[in-house]
Enzyme design. Structure first.
Site, mmCIF file in Angstrom:
data_model
loop_
_atom_site.group_PDB
_atom_site.id
_atom_site.type_symbol
_atom_site.label_atom_id
_atom_site.label_comp_id
_atom_site.label_asym_id
_atom_site.label_seq_id
_atom_site.Cartn_x
_atom_site.Cartn_y
_atom_site.Cartn_z
ATOM 1 N N CYS A 92 13.589 10.390 15.663
ATOM 2 C CA CYS A 92 13.764 11.572 16.503
ATOM 3 C C CYS A 92 12.402 12.152 16.881
ATOM 4 O O CYS A 92 11.537 12.339 16.020
ATOM 5 C CB CYS A 92 14.592 12.592 15.732
ATOM 6 S SG CYS A 92 14.541 14.260 16.377
ATOM 7 N N GLU A 93 12.212 12.432 18.157
ATOM 8 C CA GLU A 93 10.921 12.958 18.594
ATOM 9 C C GLU A 93 10.721 14.423 18.207
ATOM 10 O O GLU A 93 9.607 14.938 18.297
ATOM 11 C CB GLU A 93 10.765 12.799 20.109
ATOM 12 C CG GLU A 93 11.684 13.657 20.943
ATOM 13 C CD GLU A 93 11.446 13.475 22.438
ATOM 14 O OE1 GLU A 93 11.750 14.404 23.190
ATOM 15 O OE2 GLU A 93 10.953 12.406 22.851
ATOM 16 N N HIS A 94 11.782 15.084 17.769
ATOM 17 C CA HIS A 94 11.662 16.494 17.395
ATOM 18 C C HIS A 94 11.201 16.679 15.951
ATOM 19 O O HIS A 94 10.435 17.600 15.654
ATOM 20 C CB HIS A 94 13.003 17.206 17.598
ATOM 21 C CG HIS A 94 13.480 17.166 19.015
ATOM 22 N ND1 HIS A 94 14.809 17.038 19.361
ATOM 23 C CD2 HIS A 94 12.794 17.211 20.184
ATOM 24 C CE1 HIS A 94 14.922 17.015 20.676
ATOM 25 N NE2 HIS A 94 13.724 17.117 21.198
ATOM 26 N N HIS A 95 11.689 15.813 15.044
ATOM 27 C CA HIS A 95 11.345 15.965 13.627
ATOM 28 C C HIS A 95 10.761 14.696 13.014
ATOM 29 O O HIS A 95 10.391 14.690 11.846
ATOM 30 C CB HIS A 95 12.589 16.379 12.824
ATOM 31 C CG HIS A 95 13.221 17.649 13.311
ATOM 32 N ND1 HIS A 95 14.312 17.666 14.158
ATOM 33 C CD2 HIS A 95 12.895 18.947 13.096
ATOM 34 C CE1 HIS A 95 14.643 18.918 14.433
ATOM 35 N NE2 HIS A 95 13.802 19.717 13.807
ATOM 36 N N GLN A 133 18.326 10.352 21.717
ATOM 37 C CA GLN A 133 19.326 9.325 21.994
ATOM 38 C C GLN A 133 19.650 9.269 23.481
ATOM 39 O O GLN A 133 19.868 8.187 24.042
ATOM 40 C CB GLN A 133 20.592 9.590 21.179
ATOM 41 C CG GLN A 133 21.644 8.491 21.323
ATOM 42 C CD GLN A 133 22.812 8.679 20.386
ATOM 43 O OE1 GLN A 133 22.666 9.206 19.283
ATOM 44 N NE2 GLN A 133 23.992 8.257 20.800
ATOM 45 N N HIS A 161 22.030 10.872 13.227
ATOM 46 C CA HIS A 161 20.694 11.457 13.277
ATOM 47 C C HIS A 161 20.365 12.112 11.939
ATOM 48 O O HIS A 161 21.035 13.053 11.515
ATOM 49 C CB HIS A 161 20.617 12.503 14.402
ATOM 50 C CG HIS A 161 20.755 11.911 15.768
ATOM 51 N ND1 HIS A 161 19.744 11.949 16.700
ATOM 52 C CD2 HIS A 161 21.779 11.248 16.357
ATOM 53 C CE1 HIS A 161 20.142 11.344 17.807
ATOM 54 N NE2 HIS A 161 21.382 10.916 17.623
ATOM 55 N N CYS A 163 17.946 13.978 11.307
ATOM 56 C CA CYS A 163 17.489 15.359 11.461
ATOM 57 C C CYS A 163 18.658 16.330 11.332
ATOM 58 O O CYS A 163 18.461 17.518 11.058
ATOM 59 C CB CYS A 163 16.778 15.553 12.803
ATOM 60 S SG CYS A 163 17.786 15.186 14.245
#
Length: 203
Positions: A92-95, A133, A161, A163
């Site tokens: 995941c690019e956020h976490h 995704q 996910h 995250c």
């Protein structure tokens, strides 16, 4: 759609050295309250840098390379080609925690087909980048459409996910589904229905 830096653009970006990457890992260890000098963590910065090089190797690959060879001797085959259950791991690019899932890809040939392993390699290539995704689903579909130029492409991804499972709301076992349709799949709902029917048959 999220746009990743292309290979031509990355050549103009100042990339940190391996030593700088290892130093960044050491900083994170200190920040979380660990002692990077203890025996169990002495080699961790090197191991993490090496692992990240593999986990994010997709930034140094291109779909054009994977899909460049096609086969035109297909005895007039014009029906759907469906590759199911292509398992992948992404982040995941956020976490920057794992996304674990599988992709299902169908396309309608327009006079030629590509080796089945090449489709799986395209999934793997985009999975080995920081992702959402939704972006990954669209990237796979549009890459196949733009390079192979089939009559249409259908992509469905289902994934869990971490995250969402490991932090925050901490709900394990939930699955996210995303789809992208191009060409005749986008234009004709009947093709979408047939894709989903073939996908679920025998599962």
């Amino acid at each position: 759609m999220n746009k990743h830096i292309s290979d031509s653009q990355t050549s103009n970006v100042a990339r940190p050295t391996k030593a700088e990457a290892e130093a960044a890992v050491k900083t994170l260890l200190l920040w979380m309250g660990e002692d990077p000098s203890r025996e169990g963590l002495l080699e961790t910065p090197k191991r993490v840098a090496k692992a990240y090089k593999e986990l994010f190797s997709g930034y140094h690959q291109s779909p054009e390379e994977e899909l460049g060879t096609v086969f035109e001797e297909v005895a007039g085959y014009k029906d759907m080609v469906l590759i199911k259950d292509i398992k992948f791991f992404s982040h995941c690019e956020h976490h920057m925690v794992p996304i674990i899932g599988k992709a299902h890809i169908g396309y309608l040939p327009n006079g030629s087909v590509v080796g089945l392993s090449k489709i799986a390699r395209v999934v793997d290539m985009f999975a080995h980048r920081l992702q959402t995704q939704e972006s990954m689903t669209a990237q796979i579909a549009h890459s196949i459409q733009n390079i192979l130029k089939p009559l249409g492409v259908a992509v469905l991804i289902e994934a869990e996910h971490m995250c969402m499972a490991m932090r925050g709301i901490r709900k394990q076992g939930s699955t996210t589904l995303t789809t992208t349709f191009t060409g005749s799949f986008e234009q004709d709902v009947a093709n979408q229905v047939r894709f989903m029917t073939m996908l679920r048959s025998g599962s």
